[in-house]
Scaffold this active site. Structure first.
Site, PDB file in Angstrom:
ATOM      1  N   CYS A  99      -0.684   3.069   6.914  1.00 30.18           N
ATOM      2  CA  CYS A  99      -0.503   2.277   5.760  1.00 30.18           C
ATOM      3  C   CYS A  99      -1.628   2.471   4.711  1.00 30.18           C
ATOM      4  CB  CYS A  99      -0.117   0.929   6.005  1.00 30.18           C
ATOM      5  SG  CYS A  99       0.504   0.087   4.439  1.00 30.18           S
ATOM      6  N   HIS A 141       9.419   0.859   6.961  1.00 36.04           N
ATOM      7  CA  HIS A 141       8.041   0.647   6.898  1.00 36.04           C
ATOM      8  C   HIS A 141       7.817   0.362   5.166  1.00 36.04           C
ATOM      9  CE1 HIS A 141       3.536   1.238   6.948  1.00 36.04           C
ATOM     10  NE2 HIS A 141       3.644   1.134   5.611  1.00 36.04           N
ATOM     11  N   GLU A 142       8.393   0.991   4.482  1.00 36.17           N
ATOM     12  CA  GLU A 142       8.352   0.842   2.928  1.00 36.17           C
ATOM     13  C   GLU A 142       9.065  -0.602   2.545  1.00 36.17           C
ATOM     14  OE1 GLU A 142       6.216   2.429   1.388  1.00 36.17           O
ATOM     15  OE2 GLU A 142       5.708   3.704   2.946  1.00 36.17           O
ATOM     16  N   HIS A 145       7.466  -3.877   3.062  1.00 34.35           N
ATOM     17  CA  HIS A 145       6.555  -4.090   2.041  1.00 34.35           C
ATOM     18  C   HIS A 145       7.076  -5.322   0.943  1.00 34.35           C
ATOM     19  CE1 HIS A 145       2.874  -2.149   2.792  1.00 34.35           C
ATOM     20  NE2 HIS A 145       3.497  -0.795   2.884  1.00 34.35           N
TER      21      HIS A 145
HETATM   22 NI    NI Z   1       2.544   0.780   3.969  1.00 33.48          NI
END
Ligand code: NI
Length: 176
Positions: A99, A141-142, A145
């Protein structure tokens, strides 16, 4: 414009991002241009607006076929706004992630193997895709966030979390 990417420990990375209300505005196009510049500068596979301190549900991602990393699956360049993710099975798969907010490190992270994601592009056009594998991993993953979740918070086996150079000695690995 290349923007500073917030690092793990910054409390702004732990916020729940707000839904975007107005599409196709000059502000949104500037935000996306900054996100693209920042992601390209750091050779990232994706970036979420909160990583540059913007508290909105906006992510970008995309991975080109790359001769240096032939095993990496291609992911189309995507702008995804106000996303909703629905797993298509309970099956989880572990793989390495990095990341831009956690530079120099890698960890083994469980993710759903396949999922459906819905949302909007920058013009407000609907996106509805069912994907699996690396594409599904990048989306999870995105979008994490936007929930204030960084990948280390998902790691189950902390023996598989460490510095890239120590985990993969001698290998050429993308920094992020
Ligand atoms: Ni990330």
């Amino acid at each position: 414009m290349i923007r500073e990417v917030l690092k793990m420990g910054d409390p702004r990375l732990l916020l729940q991002a707000r839904p975007l209300e107005q599409f196709d505005t000059p502000e949104l196009h500037t935000l996306l241009a900054d996100m693209r510049d920042t992601m390209a500068h750091l050779s990232g596979a994706g970036l979420a607006a909160p990583q540059i301190g913007v508290d909105l549900q906006v992510v970008i991602f995309g991975v080109e076929k790359n001769e240096r990393y032939p095993q990496a699956e291609e992911v189309p360049d995507t702008v995804l706004i106000n996303p909703v993710l629905t797993p298509l099975s309970d099956e989880l798969e572990e793989d390495w992630e990095g990341c831009l907010s956690v530079p120099g490190l890698r960890g083994m992270v469980p993710r759903h193997v396949s999922l459906r994601y819905r949302g909007f592009d920058e013009k407000g056009k609907r996106i509805d895709r069912s994907v699996s594998g690396f594409h599904a991993r990048v989306v999870q993953h995105e979008c994490d966030h936007l929930l204030g979740i960084l990948y280390p918070m998902r790691i189950r086996d902390f023996s598989k979390f460490g510095f890239i150079q120590a985990l993969f000695p001698g290998e050429e690995v993308l920094d992020e």
